[in-house]
Design an enzyme around this catalytic site. Sequence first.
Site, PDB file in Angstrom:
ATOM      1  N   GLN A 104     -55.990  14.801  33.515  1.00 46.53           N
ATOM      2  CA  GLN A 104     -56.118  16.114  34.183  1.00 46.53           C
ATOM      3  C   GLN A 104     -57.589  16.477  34.328  1.00 46.53           C
ATOM      4  O   GLN A 104     -57.936  17.449  34.986  1.00 46.53           O
ATOM      5  CB  GLN A 104     -55.406  17.197  33.356  1.00 46.53           C
ATOM      6  CG  GLN A 104     -53.926  16.967  33.184  1.00 46.53           C
ATOM      7  CD  GLN A 104     -53.336  17.932  32.168  1.00 46.53           C
ATOM      8  OE1 GLN A 104     -52.927  19.047  32.520  1.00 46.53           O
ATOM      9  NE2 GLN A 104     -53.306  17.525  30.926  1.00 46.53           N
ATOM     10  N   VAL A 106     -61.657  16.170  35.246  1.00 46.38           N
ATOM     11  CA  VAL A 106     -62.386  15.841  36.480  1.00 46.38           C
ATOM     12  C   VAL A 106     -63.783  15.296  36.163  1.00 46.38           C
ATOM     13  O   VAL A 106     -64.615  15.158  37.040  1.00 46.38           O
ATOM     14  CB  VAL A 106     -62.492  17.102  37.383  1.00 46.38           C
ATOM     15  CG1 VAL A 106     -61.109  17.590  37.776  1.00 46.38           C
ATOM     16  CG2 VAL A 106     -63.282  18.222  36.690  1.00 46.38           C
ATOM     17  N   ASP A 107     -64.007  14.973  34.852  1.00 45.26           N
ATOM     18  CA  ASP A 107     -65.365  14.636  34.392  1.00 45.26           C
ATOM     19  C   ASP A 107     -65.742  13.167  34.552  1.00 45.26           C
ATOM     20  O   ASP A 107     -66.885  12.794  34.296  1.00 45.26           O
ATOM     21  CB  ASP A 107     -65.526  15.068  32.917  1.00 45.26           C
ATOM     22  CG  ASP A 107     -64.444  14.485  31.990  1.00 45.26           C
ATOM     23  OD1 ASP A 107     -64.030  15.180  31.041  1.00 45.26           O
ATOM     24  OD2 ASP A 107     -63.996  13.344  32.232  1.00 45.26           O
ATOM     25  N   HIS A 122     -56.138  15.904  38.887  1.00 41.77           N
ATOM     26  CA  HIS A 122     -56.735  17.156  39.406  1.00 41.77           C
ATOM     27  C   HIS A 122     -58.026  16.883  40.167  1.00 41.77           C
ATOM     28  O   HIS A 122     -58.870  17.765  40.311  1.00 41.77           O
ATOM     29  CB  HIS A 122     -56.990  18.136  38.247  1.00 41.77           C
ATOM     30  CG  HIS A 122     -55.734  18.713  37.687  1.00 41.77           C
ATOM     31  ND1 HIS A 122     -55.640  19.176  36.394  1.00 41.77           N
ATOM     32  CD2 HIS A 122     -54.502  18.872  38.228  1.00 41.77           C
ATOM     33  CE1 HIS A 122     -54.407  19.623  36.172  1.00 41.77           C
ATOM     34  NE2 HIS A 122     -53.693  19.443  37.271  1.00 41.77           N
ATOM     35  N   CYS A 151     -72.670  22.222  53.441  1.00 43.97           N
ATOM     36  CA  CYS A 151     -72.213  21.085  54.229  1.00 43.97           C
ATOM     37  C   CYS A 151     -73.313  20.664  55.207  1.00 43.97           C
ATOM     38  O   CYS A 151     -73.894  21.516  55.899  1.00 43.97           O
ATOM     39  CB  CYS A 151     -70.949  21.475  55.008  1.00 43.97           C
ATOM     40  SG  CYS A 151     -70.370  20.210  56.141  1.00 43.97           S
ATOM     41  N   CYS A 154     -71.610  21.430  58.923  1.00 46.88           N
ATOM     42  CA  CYS A 154     -71.327  22.772  59.490  1.00 46.88           C
ATOM     43  C   CYS A 154     -71.913  23.893  58.645  1.00 46.88           C
ATOM     44  O   CYS A 154     -71.647  25.066  58.905  1.00 46.88           O
ATOM     45  CB  CYS A 154     -69.807  22.943  59.625  1.00 46.88           C
ATOM     46  SG  CYS A 154     -68.987  23.148  58.039  1.00 46.88           S
ATOM     47  N   GLY A 191     -54.943  15.477  23.839  1.00 47.73           N
ATOM     48  CA  GLY A 191     -55.829  16.611  24.131  1.00 47.73           C
ATOM     49  C   GLY A 191     -55.404  17.479  25.292  1.00 47.73           C
ATOM     50  O   GLY A 191     -56.242  17.895  26.099  1.00 47.73           O
ATOM     51  N   SER A 193     -52.852  20.968  26.315  1.00 47.44           N
ATOM     52  CA  SER A 193     -51.949  22.040  25.866  1.00 47.44           C
ATOM     53  C   SER A 193     -50.613  21.939  26.590  1.00 47.44           C
ATOM     54  O   SER A 193     -49.663  22.641  26.246  1.00 47.44           O
ATOM     55  CB  SER A 193     -52.588  23.405  26.151  1.00 47.44           C
ATOM     56  OG  SER A 193     -52.821  23.518  27.571  1.00 47.44           O
ATOM     57  N   ALA A 236     -59.329  13.872  18.656  1.00 51.98           N
ATOM     58  CA  ALA A 236     -59.056  12.583  19.310  1.00 51.98           C
ATOM     59  C   ALA A 236     -60.153  11.562  19.026  1.00 51.98           C
ATOM     60  O   ALA A 236     -59.889  10.367  18.859  1.00 51.98           O
ATOM     61  CB  ALA A 236     -58.915  12.809  20.816  1.00 51.98           C
TER      62      ALA A 236
HETATM   63  N1  APR Z   1     -59.078  16.372  20.018  1.00 51.71           N
HETATM   64  C1  APR Z   1     -57.772  16.509  20.374  1.00 51.71           C
HETATM   65  N2  APR Z   1     -57.274  17.616  20.962  1.00 51.71           N
HETATM   66  C2  APR Z   1     -58.140  18.633  21.178  1.00 51.71           C
HETATM   67  C3  APR Z   1     -59.510  18.572  20.831  1.00 51.71           C
HETATM   68  C4  APR Z   1     -59.962  17.381  20.222  1.00 51.71           C
HETATM   69  N3  APR Z   1     -61.251  17.231  19.846  1.00 51.71           N
HETATM   70  N4  APR Z   1     -60.094  19.757  21.188  1.00 51.71           N
HETATM   71  C5  APR Z   1     -59.128  20.516  21.742  1.00 51.71           C
HETATM   72  N5  APR Z   1     -57.954  19.853  21.718  1.00 51.71           N
HETATM   73  C6  APR Z   1     -56.662  20.264  22.297  1.00 51.71           C
HETATM   74  C7  APR Z   1     -56.336  21.725  22.142  1.00 51.71           C
HETATM   75  O1  APR Z   1     -55.612  21.940  20.920  1.00 51.71           O
HETATM   76  C8  APR Z   1     -55.426  21.963  23.361  1.00 51.71           C
HETATM   77  O2  APR Z   1     -54.070  21.649  23.079  1.00 51.71           O
HETATM   78  O3  APR Z   1     -56.760  20.040  23.689  1.00 51.71           O
HETATM   79  C9  APR Z   1     -55.955  20.974  24.389  1.00 51.71           C
HETATM   80  C10 APR Z   1     -56.795  21.617  25.474  1.00 51.71           C
HETATM   81  O4  APR Z   1     -55.933  22.442  26.218  1.00 51.71           O
HETATM   82  P1  APR Z   1     -56.476  23.160  27.546  1.00 51.71           P
HETATM   83  O5  APR Z   1     -57.783  23.790  27.270  1.00 51.71           O
HETATM   84  O6  APR Z   1     -55.346  23.985  28.065  1.00 51.71           O
HETATM   85  O7  APR Z   1     -56.779  21.950  28.548  1.00 51.71           O
HETATM   86  P2  APR Z   1     -55.747  21.125  29.419  1.00 51.71           P
HETATM   87  O8  APR Z   1     -54.447  20.948  28.713  1.00 51.71           O
HETATM   88  O9  APR Z   1     -56.455  19.916  29.880  1.00 51.71           O
HETATM   89  O10 APR Z   1     -55.532  22.108  30.685  1.00 51.71           O
HETATM   90  C11 APR Z   1     -54.755  21.607  31.733  1.00 51.71           C
HETATM   91  O11 APR Z   1     -55.356  23.534  33.042  1.00 51.71           O
HETATM   92  O12 APR Z   1     -56.907  25.056  33.838  1.00 51.71           O
HETATM   93  C12 APR Z   1     -56.227  23.898  34.129  1.00 51.71           C
HETATM   94  O13 APR Z   1     -57.006  22.294  35.644  1.00 51.71           O
HETATM   95  C13 APR Z   1     -57.179  22.745  34.354  1.00 51.71           C
HETATM   96  O14 APR Z   1     -56.755  20.404  33.943  1.00 51.71           O
HETATM   97  C14 APR Z   1     -56.719  21.692  33.355  1.00 51.71           C
HETATM   98  C15 APR Z   1     -55.288  22.124  33.035  1.00 51.71           C
END
Ligand code: APR
Length: 252
Positions: A104, A106-107, A122, A151, A154, A191, A193, A236
């Site tokens: 997910q 984009v880095d 994404h 751009c 344009c 990693g 949510s 992680a």
């Molecule tokens: N190691 C493992 N897990 C981690 C760590 C780590 N060092 N640090 C944070 N986390 C976990 C958090 O507990 C959380 O469950 O990573 C998760 C990050 O959740 P979000 O910030 O919601 O990120 P993500 O799940 O990638 O969001 C999904 O939401 O806003 C949109 O487009 C955006 O791609 C993104 C999408």
Amino acid sequence: MIVDQSLIEQAAQDIVNSKKSIAFTGSGISEESGIPTFRGGQGLWEKYDPMEYAHIQSFIKNPEKVWEMLAEMAEIISKAKPNPAHIALAELENMGLLEAVITQNVDGLHQMAGNKHVVEFHGSNQWLVCIKCGFRTEIKNYSPNDFPPKCERCLSILKPDVVFFGEAIPYNAQVKSMYLAKVSDLVLVIGTSAVVYPAAQIPITAKEYGAKIIEINKEKTSLSDGIASYSIEGPAGEVMPHIVEAVRRLIS
Ligand code: APR
């Protein structure tokens, strides 16, 4: 945080036994590379309201304002390097034990770590697109002083080629991800949510098609009870290298 060694060994065994394993990653895998996650304590959405800064309608209405957040992210990403979790996934791919990474994020850190088969669900921050005329270019062609980037054709303000709220998932990414979810027999969910759809549907679909789901996260998520066979709690960058070490012991 003490990582459960028995679950590390279990995950290594599951990886070695799998026929087609994939990883599904979120911002948490890049947290130890210095890139903020979106939700929770220091999350980006605690600082910037996603509906004001990450919705396509907000970009169309006020691109200069959205570029305040985009420029901050671009600066952080430009300095970020893969951490041991990214490197562990590249090692698994090199060992022939990981078919693909669906991310997910984009880095671009999975590709920088060496993974060849990466599906960017994404999009990618490396590219800029013009939503008026379709012009595409790489963000490295612009310096932070040029932000917001215009751009060349344009003169409209360019947008990173990432999926904003209110935008569709790139078709190819959608098709490839659903295919991989259906044919994989093991998914390492790292990693995320798992609250944003349709991305969060990927591990659920994989489970429906018989895959074993292993979650690696600092904390429990909505996948932990019911979708994940088990969750390994820990950062992680610490958990993944331990799993790869255990895999190496099993196959040596
Ligand atoms: N190691 C493992 N897990 C981690 C760590 C780590 N060092 N640090 C944070 N986390 C976990 C958090 O507990 C959380 O469950 O990573 C998760 C990050 O959740 P979000 O910030 O919601 O990120 P993500 O799940 O990638 O969001 C999904 O939401 O806003 C949109 O487009 C955006 O791609 C993104 C999408």
